[in-house]
Motif scaffolding. Structure first.
Motif, mmCIF file in Angstrom:
data_model
loop_
_atom_site.group_PDB
_atom_site.id
_atom_site.type_symbol
_atom_site.label_atom_id
_atom_site.label_comp_id
_atom_site.label_asym_id
_atom_site.label_seq_id
_atom_site.Cartn_x
_atom_site.Cartn_y
_atom_site.Cartn_z
ATOM 1 N N PHE A 1 0.823 -1.203 0.000
ATOM 2 C CA PHE A 1 0.000 0.000 0.000
ATOM 3 C C PHE A 1 0.859 1.256 0.000
ATOM 4 N N SER A 2 0.364 2.291 -0.638
ATOM 5 C CA SER A 2 1.054 3.582 -0.669
ATOM 6 C C SER A 2 0.935 4.267 0.685
ATOM 7 N N GLY A 3 1.674 5.352 0.847
ATOM 8 C CA GLY A 3 1.573 6.135 2.066
ATOM 9 C C GLY A 3 0.169 6.668 2.297
ATOM 10 N N ALA A 4 -0.577 6.881 1.220
ATOM 11 C CA ALA A 4 -1.961 7.360 1.322
ATOM 12 C C ALA A 4 -2.936 6.219 1.620
ATOM 13 N N GLY A 5 -2.450 4.963 1.592
ATOM 14 C CA GLY A 5 -3.282 3.825 1.961
ATOM 15 C C GLY A 5 -3.895 3.040 0.825
ATOM 16 N N GLY A 6 -3.609 3.408 -0.421
ATOM 17 C CA GLY A 6 -4.174 2.679 -1.556
ATOM 18 C C GLY A 6 -3.244 1.596 -2.076
ATOM 19 N N LEU A 7 -3.818 0.547 -2.627
ATOM 20 C CA LEU A 7 -3.038 -0.557 -3.194
ATOM 21 C C LEU A 7 -2.181 -0.035 -4.342
ATOM 22 N N GLU A 8 -0.851 -0.280 -4.267
ATOM 23 C CA GLU A 8 0.053 0.229 -5.294
ATOM 24 C C GLU A 8 0.881 -0.864 -5.985
ATOM 25 N N LEU A 9 0.975 -2.038 -5.366
ATOM 26 C CA LEU A 9 1.796 -3.110 -5.931
ATOM 27 C C LEU A 9 1.184 -4.447 -5.564
ATOM 28 N N VAL A 10 1.034 -5.313 -6.559
ATOM 29 C CA VAL A 10 0.525 -6.670 -6.355
ATOM 30 C C VAL A 10 1.622 -7.627 -6.796
ATOM 31 N N THR A 11 1.989 -8.539 -5.908
ATOM 32 C CA THR A 11 2.999 -9.541 -6.234
ATOM 33 C C THR A 11 2.413 -10.921 -5.967
#
Length: 159
Positions: free
Chosen positions: A141-151
């Motif tokens: 998750f990003s600093g703002a709380g949103g999903l940013e990377l899926v592995t």
């Protein structure tokens, strides 16, 4: 290039000489980048990177042949990527917040980050992971709380 995360997931555990893996390598601007027992194929225009490791780390068998170990799907702007535009696993969407994801996917396997690292001198991104069939689904998750990377990755043999 495929717009389905499952297509990339099917590459996991395959050796570098597999025809589907070879097609991926040919599509990458820099081909296969190898450093010791690890390799990378980066497709920045598609928001995808595939990590490879030698057989003992992926299959548990002896040998120096690289096998696909992890697929990284980047959200828009992550590492200056345009972002993966395809469908994500489990109905996920970039920018989604952790609480609804946990409510949908259920019990987590592990979690971490969200704290300041004196070694790195920055806040480590918040992450959670789930069992995903024989694989692991890791969400950052990003600093703002949103999903940013899926592995999606292969667990270490025997773990």
């Amino acid at each position: 290039m495929s717009t389905d995360a499952e297509t990339f997931r099917r590459l996991l555990r395959r050796p570098v000489d597999d025809p589907a893996v070879q097609a991926l390598i040919r599509a990458a601007p820099d081909g296969l980048e190898r450093v010791d027992w690890t390799g990378f194929v980066r497709l920045p225009r598609h928001g995808v990177a595939v990590m490879f490791k030698t057989a003992p780390w992926v299959t548990g068998e002896a040998g120096e042949t690289l096998h696909a170990e992890a697929v990284h799907l980047y959200g828009p702007g992550y590492e200056n990527s345009v972002g993966f535009a395809g469908s994500l696993p489990a109905g996920l969407t970039f920018g989604a917040e952790e609480a609804p994801i946990r409510a949908t996917l259920g019990e987590i396997r592990n979690q971490g980050g969200g704290t300041f690292s004196r070694t790195l001198r920055r806040t480590v991104p918040r992450w959670i992971s789930f069992d995903f069939g024989p694989d692991i689904l890791h969400l950052q998750f990003s600093g703002a709380g949103g999903l940013e990377l899926v592995t999606i990755y292969v667990p270490l043999p025997g773990v």
